[in-house]
Design a protein around this motif. Structure first.
Motif, PDB file in Angstrom:
ATOM      1  N   THR A  64      77.463  46.858 -23.979  1.00  0.00           N
ATOM      2  CA  THR A  64      77.505  46.618 -25.416  1.00  0.00           C
ATOM      3  C   THR A  64      78.916  46.926 -25.918  1.00  0.00           C
ATOM      4  O   THR A  64      79.732  47.523 -25.209  1.00  0.00           O
ATOM      5  N   ASP A  89      74.495  44.827 -29.746  1.00  0.00           N
ATOM      6  CA  ASP A  89      74.573  43.567 -29.012  1.00  0.00           C
ATOM      7  C   ASP A  89      75.397  43.704 -27.735  1.00  0.00           C
ATOM      8  O   ASP A  89      76.451  44.336 -27.720  1.00  0.00           O
ATOM      9  N   HIS A 108      76.272  38.464 -25.177  1.00  0.00           N
ATOM     10  CA  HIS A 108      75.654  37.804 -26.331  1.00  0.00           C
ATOM     11  C   HIS A 108      76.675  37.576 -27.440  1.00  0.00           C
ATOM     12  O   HIS A 108      76.601  36.573 -28.172  1.00  0.00           O
TER      13      HIS A 108
END
Length: 589
Positions: A455, A559, A563
């Protein structure tokens, strides 16, 4: 005379029986410990990026496992963690699990382990990348009969208690025949993992679990196994040891200390993707024999990564005086078989097809080739694309958030490492690097460009800290001895330890001593503070850069960076990525 001979034989007969009994009792049996570690989703022996078969992965280890089991009296097959993350196939499994409306899911990792006959599985750090609910799903939930291990992981929340079914150790009980009689043999396998998971996956684990240091937890679990009657104790540690150092004390790479627990008979370790016996990176540590494969005299193995090797420890055991003794040991790593096991391939057929479909999904367009071929030597469009996406995401999400509005306005930089770059001219010639041609971009391309489920986080660092960060990255370079740019790369330092930066210009003078190489267009003063967008692994201390330990984090994204790249392409629209390359850093001899 006959009477005297008979009396003599009768006198000797009990002694003869005793000698025969001891002779049989001391006939050794072989306990084989078979180990995999850091497989990272490489199951079928197929590379979804090159679309070619590769001679490793779990399917290629099955023939070796079968051969080794046939050559033993007793065997245990143990996985040592980092199994459910790291390949397009495992990415597909996660995506299908997370997608709404999926009725029939792909076969779980648990089913594969059961098919292969695993006896135990130790948890690694990457098992937690997708959260506790997915971990439970991947390992089959309550239907999974294979013991999961971790002595230093304790669930504290309702979610964690419902998702985790591991235990500190598992006791295996065998009854081998000795001198015509069955004798009980109890083998305990103790598992531990790095406590740094609380940093690396804090967004999944905070307030869910507690993790203690490995040495304390392992020592306690070993003592409990002894009290439970263990004859042999095996330590499965998802941890390594400090490399090229004579100081073995390390909270993440803790096996040097763990090996000194007196009652441990054999050690399976990993996390560092090294080969042991065979690797020389630990030779500076005391009591390490990298040729015989022993740590403090105890047989030990580390079987590399991606299912390329099987770790094998042979323990030759004898039974006398109501006790089992280890009389001889042997450690080795065996390369995967050339041909895969057909039953495993058949089991993976549906997952394989689903992965191919998953990889082909188009999500954008690039006007440039995205290549990591020379990313260790110069700026590239591939890394600039990731840099741009990270800064775009932060400016859109963090800068305009309540948290961002309360913080001082400061310059925003980005740090990205080239995970799959060429390290030398031969790798360059053989196309051993990530290359995405200009045109349509797919999910497979994104997975190739950014290979980890990290992330995004933002850290606030001073100019001094940023300079240290840059200098540590610059240590992955050296003066070239052959006038070739490839000579600049220190190949022993992996590419994920070479961060490149965007947002300012800098120069790396490799002719200067390490720590004095970097000059830049910005100030490195202690009074200056900058924001740097980076991945959660680095921000939480992974790699030991610039004193980062999680305390500098001012923003944590929910996220994954993969992504974010997909979202950035959607933002760019039909025109796609077409920025001019900013050559903001250079290597100087």
């Amino acid at each position: 005379m006959a009477t005297r001979k008979l009396a003599w034989y009768l006198f000797l007969f009990p002694s003869i029986l005793l000698l025969m009994s001891n002779s049989y009792a001391n006939q050794p049996i072989t306990l084989k410990l078979l180990a995999t570690s850091d497989v990272h989703g490489h199951f079928s022996g197929y590379n979804y990026f090159s679309k070619q078969a590769e001679p490793f992965g779990l399917a290629h280890l099955v023939p070796i496992i079968q051969q080794q089991r046939q050559a033993s009296d007793i065997s245990l097959l143990i996985d040592n963690g980092d199994l459910i993350q790291g390949s397009p196939l495992t990415d597909m499994l996660v995506a299908n699990y997370q997608a709404s409306g999926i009725v029939e899911r792909e076969p779980s990792v648990a089913q594969l382990l059961t098919l292969m006959g695993y006896d135990a599985a130790n948890l690694g750090n990457h098992e937690f990348n997708y959260g506790l609910a997915y971990l439970q799903h991947a390992y089959g939930g309550d239907n999974f009969s294979i013991p999961l291990l971790s002595a230093n992981l304790t669930p504290i929340s309702t979610l964690a208690k419902g998702s985790l079914r591991h235990k500190p150790f598992h006791m295996f009980s065998f009854s081998p025949r000795i001198n015509g009689h069955q004798q009980r043999l109890k083998v305990a396998v103790v598992g531990v993992l790095p406590p740094q998971i609380m940093q690396w996956d804090a967004h999944h684990l905070r307030d869910q679990v507690e993790v203690t240091d490995m040495l304390t937890a392992a020592t306690q679990a070993v003592a409990e196994a002894q009290r439970a009657g263990a004859d042999i104790i095996v330590l499965a540690a998802h941890s390594g040891m400090p490399k090229n150092s004579d100081d073995g004390v390390d909270s993440e790479q803790g096996v040097w200390q763990l090996a000194q627990i007196p009652a441990v008979d054999a050690i399976i370790f990993g996390h560092q993707h090294e080969i042991f016996p065979g690797s020389k990176v630990y030779d500076q540590l005391a009591h390490i024999n990298s040729q015989q494969g022993t740590l403090f005299g105890k047989p030990s193995v580390q079987p590399g990564t991606q299912g390329k090797y099987l770790g094998v420890i042979d323990l030759s055991l004898t039974f006398s005086d109501s006790n089992w003794q280890v009389v001889e040991t042997h450690s080795q790593v065996i390369a995967a078989a050339k041909d895969p096991d057909p039953k495993v391939l058949e089991h993976l057929t549906r997952s394989h097809r689903a992965t191919e479909t998953y990889m082909q999904q188009a999500i954008g367009h690039s006007a440039h080739d995205l290549s990591l071929a020379k990313a260790r030597l110069e700026p590239t469009h591939a890394l600039q694309f990731i840099h741009s996406a990270q800064r775009w995401y932060v400016e859109r999400t963090f800068a305009n958030s309540k948290v961002g509005n309360k913080l001082p306005q400061r310059p925003l930089f980005s740090a990205v490492a080239p995970f799959n770059a060429a390290l030398n001219e031969q790798m360059y010639t053989d196309n051993q690097f990530t290359f995405v041609p200009q045109g349509v971009l797919t999910l497979g391309h994104i997975g190739d460009l950014y290979r980890y489920p990290n992330t995004l986080e933002v850290v606030a660092v001073t100019g001094v800290q940023l300079k240290r960060w840059l200098e540590q990255s610059a240590a992955a370079l050296q003066p070239s001895s052959n006038n070739s740019p490839w000579g600049h790369i220190v190949q022993d330092i992996p590419s994920y330890q070479f961060d490149t930066f965007a947002g300012f210009e800098y120069q790396i003078d490799v002719s200067k001593p390490i720590g004095e190489r970097v000059s830049a267009s910005i100030s490195f003063a202690a009074s200056e503070t900058y924001y740097v967008a980076t991945n959660n692994y680095r921000a939480q201390g992974g790699g030991g850069f610039a004193g980062l330990d999680g305390s500098q984090v001012v923003f944590s994204s929910p996220d994954q960076i993969q992504h974010i790249l997909v979202s950035y392409l959607a933002y760019l629209g039909e025109s796609g990525y077409r920025d001019k390359l900013a050559k903001n850093w250079v290597i100087k001899d």
